[in-house]
Write an enzyme that holds these catalytic residues in place. Structure first.
Site, PDB file in Angstrom:
ATOM      1  N   ARG A 284      24.255  57.193  39.378  1.00 22.67           N
ATOM      2  CA  ARG A 284      24.719  56.606  38.115  1.00 22.67           C
ATOM      3  C   ARG A 284      23.685  55.626  37.591  1.00 22.67           C
ATOM      4  O   ARG A 284      23.467  54.570  38.176  1.00 22.67           O
ATOM      5  CB  ARG A 284      26.070  55.904  38.317  1.00 22.67           C
ATOM      6  CG  ARG A 284      26.600  55.265  37.028  1.00 22.67           C
ATOM      7  CD  ARG A 284      28.085  54.947  37.084  1.00 22.67           C
ATOM      8  NE  ARG A 284      28.435  53.827  37.949  1.00 22.67           N
ATOM      9  CZ  ARG A 284      29.632  53.239  37.973  1.00 22.67           C
ATOM     10  NH1 ARG A 284      30.594  53.681  37.160  1.00 22.67           N
ATOM     11  NH2 ARG A 284      29.881  52.236  38.781  1.00 22.67           N
TER      12      ARG A 284
ATOM     13  N   ASP B  23      33.456  45.208  41.061  1.00 24.36           N
ATOM     14  CA  ASP B  23      32.144  45.401  40.444  1.00 24.36           C
ATOM     15  C   ASP B  23      32.172  44.798  39.047  1.00 24.36           C
ATOM     16  O   ASP B  23      33.098  44.071  38.694  1.00 24.36           O
ATOM     17  CB  ASP B  23      31.724  46.873  40.468  1.00 24.36           C
ATOM     18  CG  ASP B  23      32.560  47.765  39.547  1.00 24.36           C
ATOM     19  OD1 ASP B  23      33.365  47.232  38.747  1.00 24.36           O
ATOM     20  OD2 ASP B  23      32.398  48.992  39.613  1.00 24.36           O
TER      21      ASP B  23
END
Length: 539
Positions: free
Chosen positions: A169, A453
């Site tokens: 990603r 996150d």
């Protein structure tokens, strides 16, 4: 007279790193420079378009499926390309940053896929950007090992057939990489992450029987998916690999993308691998886009917004139906729990919740789901094994029973829950703790037994902002105000100082994190992304 040679990328304001020359080769930097020249102007136009769309939502307080792409949705004949063998069974995916220890643990975890993350689980320090690339290449070359300096424990890769398939990603379109510039202009972080990884590993991965596979974050429209598709076409020609080798899974983690799922798959159809339901960023996007839409758009505490909330059910069920109609994988959301080594009762309760969540996803038709910790892999695996058996996926379940109207996706007031004072305190506590770690270069952080996150910090600060600006009244009659947020933040900072001790507190970035959280939570001018002002402070 010959044309002047194109200018090359400059490495700016960055301390040299060990073995960086293996990543930042002249040929790799020339490729990234060409990506920048070809595609950054379009990226800039699409970022401007996001602003225009947000202004339209502010004016109308609604969204709808696009009339101009109705023909794409109505045409039942098109499908995405068949999944490559390495991505056909995705029943459990583990996520995490690309530091050396995580790289080994994730590949060894027993999950089918590892989302190797340069985005929300990784603070984009120069060290993380460059050495993360190196760690992945070392893993493919089987020259990676790690010994923990604290415990002395050693980590090494299992045999090749036991390793997870990597889906990498890159950063979202909004972020720059200030350490790589062309003619004084920073290159988008997305092109740096994608470009370095693709250039070094595309052929290497093909030789291993896999391929360059990507997760695309923060996508807001099918036009942004079209840009990525054009990048893939260009990149495959540039290095001389067959078209269709790249595969991309798009995170449907913005409210606008939820209205364009079919169009996003259509734009990427030769390279599409599936869609994923990303919860915290999705809620953050709802707050961001409908923040001035009045009381009916006010979200309650984040932990009260489960995937069974009616508007979240609409989103996930539409995603499964859309994916399977077009032959793509539907990947479920994150189980963020981090097992406690000290509290068996906490683990028991959490594992039951994880099992219920994964059972629901498997029974709804998802083909796989995410976990944040290796201990959760067997739990998620059991839920999907029970439904899939020997089948690699359940794309044959078309979910034609699902019908979602435009208003269903933004029916926030269908949820019977309200913001609470404890919710405010939790948002402040988690926000400060996460931002402090991020400013020290850590993007995946265990807080209160959850792996958090950057999306966590985004929903935390967005909820504080929204509750204050909507003049929310908590259960005790107290109003959400800027002064109350400052008071709670001061108390949390003092509690952290008490908890960790003066020396550790002073060595950290706690005051800086406190100030930044209040800045993005209280400024009347709502920042599009917390990571933009935070990146200015990241050293």
């Amino acid at each position: 007279m010959s044309a002047p040679a194109p200018s090359t990328l400059a490495i700016v304001d960055a301390e040299p790193l060990p073995r960086q020359e293996e990543v930042l080769t002249d040929a790799a930097l020339a490729f990234v420079a060409e990506l920048h020249r070809q595609f950054t102007p379009r990226r800039n136009e699409l970022l401007a378009r996001r602003g225009e769309r947000r202004a339209e939502i502010a004016r109308t307080s609604t969204l709808d499926f696009l009339p101009e792409t109705a023909a794409v949705r109505a045409d039942d004949s098109w499908k995405v390309a068949p999944a490559p063998a390495a991505l056909n069974d995705r029943r459990v995916e583990i996520t995490g940053p690309t530091d050396r220890k995580m790289t080994i643990n994730a590949l060894n975890s027993g999950a089918k896929v590892w989302l190797a993350d340069f985005e929300d689980a990784s603070a984009p320090t120069w060290e993380n950007v460059v050495l993360g690339q190196l760690n992945l290449t070392d893993a493919y070359e089987r020259r990676i090992d790690f010994t923990d300096p604290k415990s002395g424990k050693s980590y090494a890769l299992k045999s090749a057939d036991e390793l997870a398939t990597v889906v990498m990603r890159p950063r979202g379109w909004h972020l720059e990489e200030r350490h790589l510039q062309l003619d004084g202009v920073s290159v988008p972080g997305a092109l740096v992450d994608f470009g370095l990884y693709f250039f070094h590993n595309a052929q290497r991965l093909i030789d291993l029987g896999k391929g360059p596979y990507f997760y695309l974050p923060k996508t807001e429209s099918h036009l942004e998916a079209r840009l990525w598709n054009d990048i893939f076409v260009f990149a495959q020609d540039y290095v001389g690999i067959p078209q269709g080798t790249v595969r991309a899974t798009v995170l449907i983690e913005t409210i606008t993308a939820a209205y364009e799922m079919e169009e996003i798959l259509y734009e990427l159809r030769d390279h599409a691998a599936g869609l994923n339901a990303g919860r915290w960023d999705y809620l953050f996007s709802i707050v961001k886009n409908f923040r001035d839409g009045g009381a009916k758009f006010v979200l309650p505490d984040r932990n009260a917004v489960t995937m069974t909330a009616p508007f979240m059910r609409a989103y996930t069920e539409l995603l499964v139906r859309t994916c399977h109609k077009r032959g793509a994988h539907a990947i479920g959301g994150m189980a963020a729990f981090i097992p406690s080594r000290r509290d068996a009762e906490v683990n028991k309760v959490a594992f039951e919740k994880v099992k219920a969540d994964k059972d629901r996803e498997a029974n709804d038709g998802f083909d796989g789901s995410w976990v944040a910790h290796p201990d959760l892999v067997p739990i998620a695996l059991a839920s999907f094994d029970a439904v899939l058996g020997e089948k690699p996926n359940q794309k044959d379940r078309l979910r034609e029973d699902v019908s979602v109207a435009p208003g269903d996706l933004i029916a926030i007031d269908s949820l019977d829950a309200s913001p609470t004072y404890d919710g405010l305190r939790n948002a402040v506590a988690v926000g400060i703790r996460y931002i402090e770690a991020w400013l020290r270069g850590l993007g995946a952080v265990a807080i209160f037994n959850l792996m958090e996150d950057a999306a966590t910090a985004e929903i935390s600060r967005s909820q504080i902002w929204q509750w204050i600006n909507a003049d929310v009244v908590f259960e005790d009659g107290e109003h959400a105000t800027a002064d109350l947020a400052r008071k709670v933040a001061a108390e949390e900072l003092a509690a952290i100082r008490e908890e960790i001790g003066e020396e550790t507190f002073t060595a950290g970035k706690w005051q800086q994190a406190h100030d930044l959280l209040l800045q993005v939570s209280l400024d009347q001018d709502y920042a599009d992304f917390l990571t933009l002002p935070a990146y200015e402070q990241l050293r």
